[in-house]
Structures are given as structure tokens and as C-alpha cells.
Enzyme design. Structure first.
Site, PDB file in Angstrom:
ATOM      1  N   SER A 165     -64.087  30.331  -0.845  1.00  0.00           N
ATOM      2  CA  SER A 165     -63.918  30.962  -2.050  1.00  0.00           C
ATOM      3  C   SER A 165     -62.635  31.261  -2.647  1.00  0.00           C
ATOM      4  O   SER A 165     -61.677  31.956  -2.001  1.00  0.00           O
ATOM      5  CB  SER A 165     -65.106  32.085  -2.440  1.00  0.00           C
ATOM      6  OG  SER A 165     -64.983  32.587  -3.684  1.00  0.00           O
ATOM      7  N   HIS A 183     -64.495  37.927  -7.423  1.00  0.00           N
ATOM      8  CA  HIS A 183     -65.418  38.264  -6.489  1.00  0.00           C
ATOM      9  C   HIS A 183     -65.005  38.366  -4.878  1.00  0.00           C
ATOM     10  O   HIS A 183     -65.506  38.966  -4.209  1.00  0.00           O
ATOM     11  CB  HIS A 183     -66.805  37.396  -6.408  1.00  0.00           C
ATOM     12  CG  HIS A 183     -66.833  36.155  -6.089  1.00  0.00           C
ATOM     13  ND1 HIS A 183     -66.616  35.018  -6.810  1.00  0.00           N
ATOM     14  CD2 HIS A 183     -66.803  35.734  -4.630  1.00  0.00           C
ATOM     15  CE1 HIS A 183     -66.626  33.741  -5.913  1.00  0.00           C
ATOM     16  NE2 HIS A 183     -66.758  34.380  -4.603  1.00  0.00           N
ATOM     17  N   ASP A 188     -64.133  34.521 -13.432  1.00  0.00           N
ATOM     18  CA  ASP A 188     -64.255  34.882 -11.893  1.00  0.00           C
ATOM     19  C   ASP A 188     -62.512  34.450 -11.223  1.00  0.00           C
ATOM     20  O   ASP A 188     -62.604  33.799 -10.386  1.00  0.00           O
ATOM     21  CB  ASP A 188     -65.253  34.027 -11.427  1.00  0.00           C
ATOM     22  CG  ASP A 188     -65.445  34.536  -9.751  1.00  0.00           C
ATOM     23  OD1 ASP A 188     -65.125  35.650  -9.589  1.00  0.00           O
ATOM     24  OD2 ASP A 188     -65.659  33.504  -8.825  1.00  0.00           O
TER      25      ASP A 188
END
Length: 510
Positions: A255, A127, A157
Site C-alpha cells: 500500500s 490509510h 486516499d
């Protein structure tokens, strides 16, 4: 001789203590022992192996010094949008664990990545780079590189990037199976554009399935609403979630960063937080590195994830689910259905079976099965123990390969900015493909990403690209060279579609 005598004496005393403890219990069956005395007797006679942490000393300086140079800052750029597309970007970067930088015009976002190979391979979250046109990498020593996306796997992911560099510092890959609940960990990343930030905490839990991958905008009251990942793969895709939970402070921008033990070993890739505000509230989640290793190796080797399938749908049992199903077992996975001709059906599993063990290990939640299978290839075997008619029975299940209908990995291969715009995955032709089309060279299209150039041009999966801008394509690496040969801003892509018809498509690069 003295040493032998000492050993004998020690053994004698140990035996005497055990006998004495037994006699104490025998002489106090009426409950005269205090609780404290009972515990002393219990722990004296029930010595177990100590729990051994996978970490080193509780000192973070060496680990931080070893890891920080190999954690990079990622900035992504997206084409300018208007109208409804602006709302989509707002969802992507307001609700996910990336960090939205500018709300209007050209869209930019940021995140983190971890260098895992000296020649410039970087792991991050899908993402963080999904739909990006340009990916800029800033290293800890302030060098700047343009990155290409080697491949992505939305179902875990994860994404693998590559920069043109050598002798890069790397983070040592650890073993997430050895990580224990309660041990210290460090989160290293770039929250709120604060580069090279290190925070400490403990592992709070393992094997967490928090149901965030691929759930779009549903369940807005869900505590994971601010970190849920946008679904980009077909509805049949099955996300694999088996997160390491930590209370190390993680915020937007972390992230794709590193979760490491105090020896500086990578045990997880930070992926999500549980928050009502979008900022740290004490719950962070990382993808186990043992799962990431398989995914990244597959992407690097094949251009896609080779994932084996069990071929079952199931309900994770708990008291409520058990009551609805009318059964008395509250732990395990209740088999709702089997894929016709799938691995589980071929092995002999039935609807209504309850999967209680995987490879001899007790199954308490869906992640126990998902992560185990997620590390394996088609053709690998696993042993599933099921409860049927009150008795346990074990089946050897040979995992089957994905088909177009059951594909669970949406992997794409692309390259620096323009390469990313192609939105396609490539792989060298096999001998069979060369013979089929009468070609000596070319690359097969293994994936087409929705909304990108190949999708716009109608170039399908299974097509063969023979040249770009009149330059022959003999291997995926040749595409990089061809993309620098634009003519009046036009990109000419030549090849053969899956039906054998030749095509010459021209795309105007904006």
C-alpha cells in the site's frame, strides 16, 4: 526522379487494391465469400491507426533498477490502546491494505511510499499514516528518517510526507491517461516486510469505481471487505475513485507503493486489493498519478486540497437502475438532485437530466466524471452534455469552491511524531487575517483532526496560533523548532480563537 516514380507507382497499386476489393464485394453480394475472405477485404479497406502503448520495450530490468531506489518502507507507530480501541486498530490493519505487525500493546503497521522530489517529499496512502504518532521511513539503501505528514486527503486516499533529506532518488511522474489496458506494468513495494519487491502484470482495466473508500465495516460479504478503507471524514464527503486495475501481484505492505510502466514512469499509487483472504487473488487497484498530481500539489502549496464541486447527486445507469427509474437509457449518470445555488444548477442542469458526456468524452460510469472534476480547481470550467427530452444539450459549468457543509477533503498538516500528535493543519496568515486580529505574524488553523491534541484542547479551525512554548510562530515551519522546546513535558500553545478571544492552553505530552 526515380523516388518520385516509385511513390506514384505505390499510390497507383494502393488505389488498384482498394478498387479491386470493392469489385470483389460487388461481385459477391450473394455471400459467396468465405468468412476469412470477408475479413481480409474488411481489414484491407478499414485500416485504422494502431493502438500505441505508453510503455517502452517489454523488458523490466531498466524500469526496476530506476524505480526501486525511490520506493521506501514505511513503519508507523500508534499509542498503546485498550478495550474497544484495540478492536478499532484490528479493523484498521486487519481489513485495510496496510500490514498489521503486532496485535497488542503499542500498535505498529507498515506500508510503502514513493519519493517524488529530491528534497524528500514522499507520496503514500492516507490509510498508511492515518492516526499515526510516529512515522519512520527506511530507504532502499537502508537509511532511516523520521517523517512528518504534510497533508492527507481521505477522499482519494493520498498522503504527502516529508523527510529532512536532499539529493534523494525519485520516480519520474508519468501520464496515467496514456496508459492502455493490456500493457505491462510493475508494482514496487514492501509486501509482508519483504522490502524492495518488484512484481509484473498488465493493466486489466481503467476507471474502476469499486466503492471502497469511506465504507467502514459495511457489507462484510463484499469481495473488497478485506481492503476497504476506514471512513474518517464527514458523511457529506464524496470519495473519488477511478482506479487503475492490475493483475500484478500486490499484497499487504504494498500500500502506497509504485505502479510504473516499463519505462519506469509512475502511473499509479497502489491502494487496494480485492480479496477474501487479505492476500493477493489477482485484483489490485492503484490511484491514477494524474489525479494524485493535483492532490499533492494542492497539499504542498495550500495545506489542503482545493476541490471544485459540480453540485449534483446522481445514479450511475445500468439496466437495473434504468428499469427502476422508468427510463430506456442504460448508460450515463441520472441526475437525482442539484445542490441549491451549486454550479450545476447555475449552469442550467435539471433533475432528471442524464449526463452523457464530460468535455466531449462519453460517460459510462461515475468515475468518468469524478476523476475529471477531481483534477480541477474552483473556478475551472467543464462542459457537461446531458440528454433531456430525447435531445442532447451541452452546458458550461463553472466549478464552485467547497463550503464547511460540502467540504470533501479532510486534509491535515503535521510533523515528526509530536507534530503528528497536534492533529492540525496550518497556513500562514493572509493580510486580511492579520488586519482582523491586529497581528504581524501567526499561523491559521486550517484543519483539526478528531481525537488529536488540538481537538482535545478545543482549538477550532479558524483559530490563529501566535506562539508555542513562548516561541513566536511566524510560519508553519516555525512549529518544528518550537516543539523541541518542551518544558517539563508540557506544551504551551497560545493564540486567538475565531471569535477573537485569546487562549493559552497547556498540554502534557505523554
Amino acid at each position: 526522379m526515380k523516388k518520385f516514380g516509385l511513390t506514384v507507382l505505390t499510390a497507383f497499386l494502393g488505389g488498384a487494391m482498394a478498387i479491386g476489393a470493392y469489385k470483389v464485394i460487388e461481385n459477391n453480394r450473394d455471400g459467396n465469400l468465405s468468412f476469412e475472405d470477408r475479413q481480409k477485404v474488411y481489414f484491407a479497406s478499414n485500416r485504422e491507426q494502431p493502438v500505441i502503448s505508453s510503455t517502452g520495450n517489454v523488458d523490466f530490468t531498466e524500469a526496476a533498477a530506476a524505480v526501486t531506489p525511490a520506493v521506501v518502507y514505511i513503519r508507523t507507530t500508534y499509542a498503546a490502546t485498550s478495550g474497544g480501541s484495540q478492536d478499532e486498530m484490528e479493523q484498521m490493519f486487519g481489513q485495510m491494505f496496510g500490514q498489521r505487525v503486532r496485535p497488542q500493546g503499542v500498535q505498529k503497521a507498515s506500508g510503502s511510499g514513493v519519493i517524488i522530489s529530491p528534497d524528500g517529499y514522499i507520496v503514500t496512502n492516507n490509510h498508511v499514516v492515518e492516526k499515526a504518532d510516529k512515522i519512520e521511513i527506511t530507504t532502499n539503501d537502508k537509511r532511516v528518517f523520521q517523517a512528518k505528514v504534510i497533508g492527507t486527503d481521505p477522499n482519494t486516499d493520498l498522503a504527502l510526507l516529508k523527510i529532512s533529506a536532499t539529493n534523494m532518488p525519485i520516480v519520474k511522474l508519468g501520464n496515467s491517461d496514456d496508459a492502455r489496458v493490456g500493457e505491462w506494468v510493475l508494482a514496487v513495494g514492501n509486501p509482508f516486510n519483504l522490502t524492495s519487491t518488484v512484481t509484473a502484470g498488465i493493466i486489466s482495466a481503467k476507471g474502476r469505481n469499486i466503492n471502497i473508500i469511506g465504507h467502514g465495516d459495511e457489507e462484510e460479504n463484499n469481495p473488497f471487505g478485506r481492503t476497504r478503507l476506514q471512513q474518517s471524514a464527514p458523511k457529506l464527503n464524496k470519495a473519488i475513485e477511478s482506479f487503475i486495475q492490475t493483475d500484478a501481484a500486490i499484497n499487504p505492505g504494498n500500500s502506497g507503493g509504485a505502479l510504473v510502466n516499463t519505462k519506469g514512469e509512475l502511473i499509479g499509487i497502489n491502494a487496494a486489493i480485492a480479496s477474501q483472504t487479505g492476500s493477493y487473488e489477482g485484483y489490485g487497484f492503484a490511484i491514477p498519478v494524474n489525479l494524485a498530481k493535483k492532490v499533492l500539489n494542492d497539499i504542498q502549496k495550500y495545506g489542503s486540497v482545493k476541490r471544485g464541486l459540480v453540485g449534483v447527486s446522481f445514479t450511475e445507469l445500468n439496466p437495473d437502475a434504468a428499469q427502476q427509474l422508468g427510463i430506456d437509457r442504460t448508460v450515463g449518470l441520472y441526475v437525482n438532485d442539484l445542490v441549491a445555488g451549486g454550479a450545476a444548477e447555475a449552469a442550467g442542469l435539471h433533475k432528471g437530466d442524464i449526463i452523457s458526456k464530460v468535455n466531449g468524452r462519453t460517460v459510462t460510469e461515475s468515475s468518468d466524471l469524478q476523476e475529471t472534476v477531481g483534477r480541477l480547481q474552483p473556478g475551472d470550467k467543464i462542459n457537461l452534455t446531458v440528454i433531456r427530452g430525447g435531445a442532447e444539450k451541452t452546458f458550461s459549468v463553472t466549478l464552485k469552491a467547497e463550503t464547511a457543509e460540502t467540504r470533501t477533503a479532510a486534509v491535515s498538516k503535521s510533523a515528526e511524531e509530536l507534530y503528528n500528535k497536534l492533529g492540525a493543519g496550518f497556513q500562514a496568515l493572509t493580510d486580511n487575517q492579520k488586519a482582523k486580529y491586529g497581528l504581524k505574524s501567526g499561523v491559521a488553523v486550517t484543519n483539526v483532526r478528531p481525537g488529536k491534541m488540538f481537538d482535545d484542547l478545543g482549538i477550532e479551525v479558524g483559530s490563529v496560533i501566535t506562539s508555542i512554548n513562548s516561541m513566536p510562530i511566524n510560519a508553519p515551519a516555525d512549529i518544528d523548532k518550537a516543539l523541541t522546546n518542551l518544558k517539563n513535558g508540557n506544551l504551551k500553545i497560545s493564540g486567538i480563537d475565531p471569535q477573537g478571544a485569546a487562549f493559552n492552553n497547556v498540554y502534557t505530552v505523554r
